[in-house]
Design a protein around this motif. Structure first.
Motif, PDB file in Angstrom:
ATOM      1  N   UNK A 219       1.136  -0.985   0.193  1.00 19.94           N
ATOM      2  CA  UNK A 219      -0.059   0.382   0.070  1.00 19.94           C
ATOM      3  C   UNK A 219       0.766   1.430  -0.232  1.00 19.94           C
ATOM      4  N   UNK A 220       2.292   1.283   0.695  1.00 22.89           N
ATOM      5  CA  UNK A 220       2.534   2.291   1.153  1.00 22.89           C
ATOM      6  C   UNK A 220       3.672   2.598  -0.489  1.00 22.89           C
ATOM      7  N   UNK A 221       4.308   1.547  -0.804  1.00 21.14           N
ATOM      8  CA  UNK A 221       4.721   1.795  -1.941  1.00 21.14           C
ATOM      9  C   UNK A 221       3.813   1.828  -3.865  1.00 21.14           C
ATOM     10  N   UNK A 222       3.269   0.855  -3.403  1.00 20.91           N
ATOM     11  CA  UNK A 222       2.315   0.497  -5.204  1.00 20.91           C
ATOM     12  C   UNK A 222       0.929   1.373  -4.858  1.00 20.91           C
ATOM     13  N   UNK A 223       0.410   1.857  -3.272  1.00 23.55           N
ATOM     14  CA  UNK A 223      -0.720   2.784  -3.943  1.00 23.55           C
ATOM     15  C   UNK A 223      -2.010   2.113  -3.577  1.00 23.55           C
ATOM     16  N   UNK A 238       0.826   5.781  -4.926  1.00 23.56           N
ATOM     17  CA  UNK A 238       2.044   4.779  -3.341  1.00 23.56           C
ATOM     18  C   UNK A 238       3.104   6.215  -4.071  1.00 23.56           C
ATOM     19  N   UNK A 239       3.990   5.555  -3.296  1.00 22.68           N
ATOM     20  CA  UNK A 239       5.194   6.115  -3.306  1.00 22.68           C
ATOM     21  C   UNK A 239       6.308   6.342  -4.752  1.00 22.68           C
ATOM     22  N   UNK A 240       6.291   5.228  -5.247  1.00 23.11           N
ATOM     23  CA  UNK A 240       6.708   4.851  -6.161  1.00 23.11           C
ATOM     24  C   UNK A 240       6.165   6.059  -7.303  1.00 23.11           C
ATOM     25  N   UNK A 241       5.058   6.566  -7.354  1.00 21.13           N
ATOM     26  CA  UNK A 241       4.593   6.893  -8.199  1.00 21.13           C
ATOM     27  C   UNK A 241       4.671   7.853  -7.913  1.00 21.13           C
ATOM     28  N   UNK A 242       5.275   8.919  -7.221  1.00 25.23           N
ATOM     29  CA  UNK A 242       5.358   9.886  -6.010  1.00 25.23           C
ATOM     30  C   UNK A 242       6.741  10.034  -6.683  1.00 25.23           C
ATOM     31  N   UNK A 249      14.575   5.192  -3.510  1.00 30.63           N
ATOM     32  CA  UNK A 249      15.603   4.838  -1.809  1.00 30.63           C
ATOM     33  C   UNK A 249      14.878   3.713  -0.918  1.00 30.63           C
ATOM     34  N   UNK A 250      14.896   2.775  -0.906  1.00 27.63           N
ATOM     35  CA  UNK A 250      14.145   1.762  -0.067  1.00 27.63           C
ATOM     36  C   UNK A 250      15.265   1.061   1.233  1.00 27.63           C
ATOM     37  N   UNK A 251      15.872   2.067   2.141  1.00 27.22           N
ATOM     38  CA  UNK A 251      16.618   1.522   3.372  1.00 27.22           C
ATOM     39  C   UNK A 251      15.760  -0.313   4.452  1.00 27.22           C
ATOM     40  N   UNK A 276      -2.884  -1.596  -5.074  1.00 25.93           N
ATOM     41  CA  UNK A 276      -3.981  -2.985  -4.295  1.00 25.93           C
ATOM     42  C   UNK A 276      -5.091  -3.015  -4.500  1.00 25.93           C
ATOM     43  N   UNK A 277      -5.809  -3.669  -4.902  1.00 28.08           N
ATOM     44  CA  UNK A 277      -6.840  -3.859  -4.978  1.00 28.08           C
ATOM     45  C   UNK A 277      -7.607  -3.921  -6.430  1.00 28.08           C
ATOM     46  N   UNK A 278      -6.012  -3.542  -8.233  1.00 23.38           N
ATOM     47  CA  UNK A 278      -5.888  -3.829  -8.857  1.00 23.38           C
ATOM     48  C   UNK A 278      -5.437  -4.896  -9.650  1.00 23.38           C
ATOM     49  N   UNK A 279      -5.889  -5.421 -10.818  1.00 19.70           N
ATOM     50  CA  UNK A 279      -4.791  -6.600 -11.900  1.00 19.70           C
ATOM     51  C   UNK A 279      -4.607  -5.956 -13.421  1.00 19.70           C
ATOM     52  N   UNK A 280      -4.953  -4.736 -13.138  1.00 20.30           N
ATOM     53  CA  UNK A 280      -3.869  -3.949 -14.097  1.00 20.30           C
ATOM     54  C   UNK A 280      -2.609  -3.495 -13.697  1.00 20.30           C
ATOM     55  N   UNK A 281      -1.348  -3.401 -14.990  1.00 24.84           N
ATOM     56  CA  UNK A 281       0.325  -3.500 -14.312  1.00 24.84           C
ATOM     57  C   UNK A 281      -0.117  -1.825 -14.540  1.00 24.84           C
ATOM     58  N   UNK A 282       0.794  -0.809 -13.812  1.00 27.13           N
ATOM     59  CA  UNK A 282       0.952  -0.082 -13.649  1.00 27.13           C
ATOM     60  C   UNK A 282       2.877  -0.307 -13.965  1.00 27.13           C
ATOM     61  N   UNK A 283       3.552   1.105 -15.007  1.00 31.88           N
ATOM     62  CA  UNK A 283       4.862   0.822 -15.264  1.00 31.88           C
ATOM     63  C   UNK A 283       5.862   2.284 -14.490  1.00 31.88           C
ATOM     64  N   UNK A 284       6.634   1.796 -14.293  1.00 36.11           N
ATOM     65  CA  UNK A 284       7.677   2.716 -13.087  1.00 36.11           C
ATOM     66  C   UNK A 284       8.788   3.100 -14.315  1.00 36.11           C
TER      67      UNK A 284
END
Length: 473
Positions: A219-223, A238-242, A249-251, A276-284
């Protein structure tokens, strides 16, 4: 991880439908800069004007054959990988092309996944070769082109200077980076420096993986999508979108949950993730940097960290030395933190006695630079006027550096060494003289510090020194 937007691919084939289908496939796979030519005579002139990172080449074409072009490309542009894609399914021709410098040989019709994976692999290997070459040249030049990126890391240590040079080179790569180091060595600062030196337009987004279970990590990373779980009244990126166009940076990556490791691996390999809750992949397109104070190799050996994820992450590795291994930085950091703390506390920067540097140099700083900063800030906060007192430093170092009662001190080793040197059991006076002499050397002649090391009062040490001088022949 290959970012298609940063590479330019040239497809050369005399059949228009092959050019169209190959270009469409690669664009769908994330490669944005693609050139196509149906006339092999124009290839060399194009290479003179544009930077091409990879060539997909047909063999049988009118005017100039692909085999002739391959020979010229291998001679004049050996840094550009060439993938031969042809209808000729003959072993002799394939072997001849590979010997002639082709990266790979694909037989038409080529499966979509095979072509995409081959292009990605060729670009990754080519990119790594270029980085090694750049790193060699950069290290030999012994300079940092962008010192401002590393301004937050105060150091005069040659070890740190070499790390800065290495980080400046790998900053241009889109491959992942592992930063190893003890607590307080500045892992996040190095990650920020790599991001700054990279020139990426996006933000630097830090995430601490310690203590996150898989649900919280996802949830934090992907939303999540709206309605993904109870309480999910609104969709949230999520933060990956930001971190889009920037650095994620993953500590504390060594503490990442096993299921979360699988999701991170997919992100690195495919540049895809699922909210979370989606079956459609997003690109980063975020660059990933991780850090840990744990030994990931040891964790992989015990099955606590995935082998495939470790090998995906370890393309570039930075090992930060602890403060005790860079004693030359003690005085520099001392002055820096005195200045910083005085400004923050609205005080005049205090002066300090010369023995303070020696005292700090004798301490091993288990908390590294972070501990030193906290110690100096506290001392300045307590400071009234005049010269900075050593009392707070002696108190801290005395408590923290005292060995536990159960620890065995190396007294036997000292006695055994003297016994071998003297060829007999040394007297109590000889052992005492030796220890006093060693303590004075460690303390650079400062009696107060030497007395602390020996467990004496300063007056007692002064008496021992006077007695030793009287016993000199």
């Amino acid at each position: 991880m290959t970012d298609g937007a940063t590479f330019t691919i040239l497809i050369v084939d005399d059949e228009q439908h092959i050019l169209f289908s190959s270009e469409s496939l690669l664009r769908f796979a994330g490669f944005r800069e693609i050139r196509t030519l149906d006339d092999s005579r124009r290839v060399l002139s194009l290479l003179e004007k544009e930077t091409i990172d990879l060539i997909v080449l047909d063999l049988f074409m009118p005017y100039v054959s692909g085999r002739e072009l391959l020979t010229l490309l291998s001679r004049d542009y050996p840094h550009i990988p060439v993938i031969v894609m042809t209808a000729a399914d003959e072993v002799d021709i394939a072997v001849d092309c590979m010997k002639g410098g082709a990266f790979d040989y694909l037989v038409k019709p080529v499966e979509n996944a095979r072509l995409v994976s081959c292009v990605k692999r060729a670009l990754e290997i080519s990119s790594l070769k270029n980085q090694v070459s750049q790193l060699r040249e950069h290290l030999l030049s012994n300079r940092i082109e962008n010192p401002g990126a590393f301004s937050a890391l105060v150091s005069v240590s040659p070890k740190m200077s070499a790390i800065f040079q290495y980080c400046e080179v790998i900053a241009r790569s889109r491959q992942p980076v592992i930063i190893n180091g003890e607590t307080g060595t500045g892992k996040e600062l190095i990650a920020k420096a790599i991001h700054t030196a990279s020139g990426l337009k996006g933000k630097f987004v830090p995430v601490n993986a310690a203590g996150l279970d898989d649900n919280m990590f996802s949830d934090t990373l992907f939303g999540h999508k709206k309605g993904a779980f109870t309480g999910a009244d609104q969709a949230r990126a999520g933060l990956i979108a930001q971190a889009s166009g920037g650095t994620l940076f993953l500590d504390e990556i060594g503490d990442l949950h096993e299921v979360s490791q699988v999701k991170l691996l997919r992100l690195l390999q495919e540049q895809e993730y699922y909210q979370v809750g989606s079956d459609m992949p997003l690109v980063s397109d975020a660059r990933v940097i991780v850090a840990t104070n744990r030994d990931l190799r040891e964790l992989t050996a015990t099955g606590k960290f995935r082998n495939d994820l470790y090998f995906r992450l370890c393309t570039h590795q930075v090992q930060l030395p602890p403060l005790r291994k860079r004693a030359e930085d003690i005085s520099v950091l001392l002055n820096h933190f005195l200045e910083e703390s005085a400004q923050e506390l609205k005080k005049k920067k205090p002066s300090y006695p010369p023995e303070l540097v020696t005292l700090l140099s004798l301490y091993d700083f288990p908390g590294n630079v972070r501990e030193m900063k906290a110690l100096i800030f506290d001392a300045v906060a307590r400071h009234g006027s005049g010269v900075l007192s050593l009392e707070r430093f002696r108190e801290h170092i005395g408590i923290r550096s005292a060995p536990p009662a159960s620890a065995s001190l190396p007294v036997k080793g000292v006695v055994d060494g003297l016994r071998q040197a003297l060829d007999r059991l040394p007297t109590v006076r000889e052992v005492e003289e030796y220890l006093v002499d060693e303590a004075m050397k460690l303390a650079n002649g400062n009696q107060g510090i030497a007395a602390s090391l020996l467990g004496f009062t300063r007056q007692t040490l002064n008496k021992r020194l006077r007695k030793n001088r009287e016993n000199l022949p």
